[in-house]
Each structure stands twice: as structure tokens, then as C-alpha cells.
Design an enzyme around this catalytic site. Structure first.
Site, short mmCIF file in Angstrom:
data_model
loop_
_atom_site.label_atom_id
_atom_site.label_comp_id
_atom_site.label_asym_id
_atom_site.label_seq_id
_atom_site.Cartn_x
_atom_site.Cartn_y
_atom_site.Cartn_z
N PHE A 87 14.54 23.75 79.84
CA PHE A 87 16.00 23.64 79.94
C PHE A 87 16.75 24.24 78.75
O PHE A 87 17.97 24.22 78.72
CB PHE A 87 16.41 22.15 80.07
CG PHE A 87 15.80 21.45 81.25
CD1 PHE A 87 15.45 22.14 82.39
CD2 PHE A 87 15.56 20.08 81.20
CE1 PHE A 87 14.88 21.49 83.49
CE2 PHE A 87 15.00 19.42 82.29
CZ PHE A 87 14.66 20.13 83.44
N LYS A 109 8.43 20.58 71.81
CA LYS A 109 6.99 20.83 71.83
C LYS A 109 6.62 21.58 73.11
O LYS A 109 5.91 21.07 73.97
CB LYS A 109 6.21 19.52 71.69
CG LYS A 109 6.51 18.82 70.36
CD LYS A 109 5.63 17.62 70.11
CE LYS A 109 5.88 17.03 68.73
NZ LYS A 109 4.96 15.95 68.38
N ALA A 143 8.24 8.88 70.68
CA ALA A 143 9.60 8.34 70.59
C ALA A 143 9.61 6.82 70.74
O ALA A 143 10.37 6.13 70.05
CB ALA A 143 10.47 8.98 71.68
N LYS A 194 -1.49 20.82 72.63
CA LYS A 194 -2.00 19.45 72.76
C LYS A 194 -1.52 18.81 74.06
O LYS A 194 -2.18 17.92 74.60
CB LYS A 194 -1.63 18.60 71.53
CG LYS A 194 -0.14 18.58 71.17
CD LYS A 194 0.61 17.45 71.82
CE LYS A 194 2.08 17.50 71.45
NZ LYS A 194 2.86 16.41 72.02
N ARG A 258 3.31 11.18 78.38
CA ARG A 258 3.68 11.56 79.75
C ARG A 258 2.77 12.65 80.29
O ARG A 258 2.55 12.74 81.50
CB ARG A 258 5.15 11.97 79.81
CG ARG A 258 5.52 13.15 78.97
CD ARG A 258 7.02 13.39 78.94
NE ARG A 258 7.73 12.34 78.23
CZ ARG A 258 9.03 12.33 78.02
NH1 ARG A 258 9.77 13.33 78.46
NH2 ARG A 258 9.61 11.35 77.36
N ASN A 259 2.21 13.49 79.39
CA ASN A 259 1.28 14.52 79.85
C ASN A 259 -0.03 13.92 80.33
O ASN A 259 -0.59 14.34 81.34
CB ASN A 259 1.04 15.54 78.73
CG ASN A 259 2.25 16.41 78.49
OD1 ASN A 259 2.53 17.34 79.23
ND2 ASN A 259 3.01 16.10 77.44
#
EC number: 1.1.1.94
Length: 331
Positions: A87, A109, A143, A194, A258-259
Site C-alpha cells: 500500500f 518489513k 507490536a 524472515k 501473522r505470517n
């Protein structure tokens, strides 16, 4: 840049919110850009981000919100970009003011799709920002843990060590430790890669591979990352430092990753589209996989893990079959 330089945060997600929390610890006030005015209005009403890290309360009197990116740039000295990489161009589309005289900090990242450039390269090539005016914020720093004020470590990469030190001081708090580095490209590529390895770890978790296999996967991943960094940006670095290995470990293993979650869903049989819809968050590693795979067509580095994730995500190869093939290449 000096101690009075005005900090601005660009982005409305969880990482942008965490960075704002850190910045406000040492700054009297900050500027904060969010694209949607309704998110800003709700934030001011609730004194917290309505969508992300909702447990963190803010003194909104110390925040100058705006949905006008040109106003933000005009009134700020240090611009911290913390938007998802896909974005970034969309956020900058309305920008009319120059950036070459601003200090740009990328906390993104990810890689800018289509151009296949890391964010520092993108600002250099498309916005004529000098190298010394760009820094990278990296390291194992979820976070969610920043929100809880759990001790975390950030590395600030910049070719100008004095500016890196000044930014380091602005980000040093009771719950954040900072260090500096001049390996901007290495740190940035590691931050991107990563996420790919975290997806791989998630896929294996979804396929019910155990901790023993995961340990071998991650130890091979750091070697793969090192080969890529050495080929694309050859300079002395210790790949075992927290900006590289530490960031990989936390992303591959953490419940906040989340990955890894995205990969786990793929391993359990979700399609890419379904996993993306259900997550309602961006898994940067999905985009990074294609970008790094395409960049590596030039370098031809041995990267079996990246290749396997690419085959699963973009060529729809069976995760079961692909990971079985990958397991024969690991050692």
C-alpha cells in the site's frame, strides 16, 4: 535532525500504533497520518486506535492527526513509514511535496511490489532521498508486546551513524532498547525474508511437523538468508545478531506472527485467497515470496525454502508434496 525535530508516523495499523506509543514516550507531541478520516475521528473519540492494539490508551492532545499527507510532510522533520509495503505507493500517490530534505525512517518489513525494491531503494530512486537521509527500523519487535511494554529490542540502520544515534536516543525507553548498524540493505532484506521463512514454518506446523523439524528448518533459513545478503550486499555482518536471527526466530515461532498464522492456514488446506480473507490482516511474506524469487533469478543463489514457499503460494503445488521434497534438501 536534532532533538527538537518533529516526528511523524504514517500508517494506521498495529505496528504504526506501537511506534507512536514508543515515540510519545520521549516526545512532547507527534504528527500522525491515517488515510481514513473516520478512523481518526473514532481514535480521538475513544483515545485509542479503534481497530488495532485497542488496549493502548493515548493522550490525543499530544497527537496532531491528519488525513492530508502533504500537510503531514510540510509540518514534520522525521517521517516514519509503517504501512504494509503493497500500500506504500497508494499512500504516496497524493504527495506533492518533496521528500529529499526530510529524514525518512522505514519501519516497513516488505518489498515494494512491481518494482521489486526494498523501501530504502524506492525512496532513493523515486523520491531522490539521499542515502544519509534514510534509516531502517528493524529487529524482533512485535507490536503486541510493545503495547504490553514487554522489553523489546530495535536496531536502527543508517549510513550516517550520528543520525542513527540521535534516532536511537529518541526511541530508547524503559521497554525499548536500541542499537545502531550501517548494514541498511542487509537488515532490510532480512526483515523481508524472515516473513517468507515464517510462512514456511507455519505451513510445516499446519502439516503437523514437529519442533525437531522446525529447528532444522529455521537453522537452514538463517543460512539461506545469509547467502542472499552476502550476494546482494557483500559486507561484514554477523547474521546471528538480533536484527537478523532474532527477528527470524520471533517471526517463525511467535503466536503474534501473522505470517506464521497465514502459513499454518495454508498447511491446513486453506487456499491463499481464503486465508487472506479470514486473517483480515496483511501477511507481508506472501508478497515478499514473489519479489525475492524474482530478484533471485538474477543472482541464482541456492534458496530451497524460498523456492518451496513460492511453489506452494503461486504455483498451487500441494504443501504436503512440496515440504516432503524440501525435507530431503535440509540438513
Amino acid at each position: 535532525m536534532n532533538e527538537k525535530s518533529k516526528i511523524a508516523v504514517i500508517g494506521g495499523g498495529s505496528w504504526a500504533t506501537a511506534i507512536a506509543k514508543i515515540a510519545l514516550t520521549n516526545a512532547q507531541e507527534i504528527n500522525w497520518y491515517m488515510r481514513r478520516q473516520e478512523q481518526i475521528d473514532e481514535f480521538i473519540r475513544l483515545s485509542k486506535n479503534p481497530s488495532y492494539l485497542t488496549g493502548v490508551k493515548f493522550d490525543t492532545d499530544r497527537i496532531n492527526f491528519t488525513s492530508d499527507i502533504n500537510k503531514l510532510v510540510r509540518t514534520s522533520d522525521i517521517l516514519i513509514f509503517a504501512t504494509p509495503s503493497p500500500f506504500l505507493k497508494q499512500h504516496l500517490k497524493k504527495l506533492k511535496r518533496p521528500l529529499h530534505n526530510k529524514f525518512i525512517v522505514t519501519a516497513i518489513k516488505g518489498i515494494v511490489p512491481d518494482e521489486n525494491l526494498v523501501v530504502t531503494e524506492y525512496f532513493e530512486q523515486f523520491y531522490n532521498v539521499p542515502k544519509d537521509n534514510i534509516a531502517v527500523l528493524a529487529g524482533p519487535c512485535h507490536a503486541e508486546e510493545v503495547a504490553l511494554e514487554r522489553l523489546s529490542y530495535l536496531t536502527i540502520g543508517c549510513t550516517d551513524r550520528e543520525r542513527a544515534r540521535m534516532l536511537s536516543q529518541r526511541f530508547n525507553t524503559s521497554f525499548i532498547r536500541t542499537s545502531i548498524s550501517d548494514d541498511i540493505m542487509g537488515i532490510e532484506y532480512s526483515s523481508v525474508m524472515k516473513n517468507i521463512y515464517s510462512i514456511a514454518a507455519g505451513i510445516c506446523h499446519g502439516l503437523k511437523y514437529g519442533d525437531n523439524f522446525q529447528a532444522v528448518l529455521v537453522s537452514n533459513a538463517i543460512q539461506e538468508m545469509n547467502r542472499f545478503c552476502n550476494a546482494t550486499n557483500p559486507l561484514h555482518r554477523d547474521i546471528n545478531e538480533s536484527a537478523y536471527l532474532g527477528d527470524l526466530l520471533v517471526t517463525a515461532y511467535s503466536k503474534f506472527s501473522r505470517n506464521r498464522l497465514f502459513g499454518t492456514m495454508i498447511g491446513k488446506g486453506y487456499s491463499v485467497k481464503t486465508a487472506q480473507i479470514e486473517m483480515e490482516m496483511i501477511a507481508e511474506g506472501y508478497y515478499a515470496t514473489k519479489c525475492i524469487h524474482e530478484i533471485n533469478e538474477k543472482y541464482q543463489i541456492s534458496m530451497p525454502i524460498v523456492d518451496s514457499v513460492f511453489e506452494i503460494l503461486y504455483n498451487r503445488v500441494s504443501p504436503t508434496m512440496e515440504i516432503r521434497k524440501l525435507s530431503e534438501k535440509l540438513k
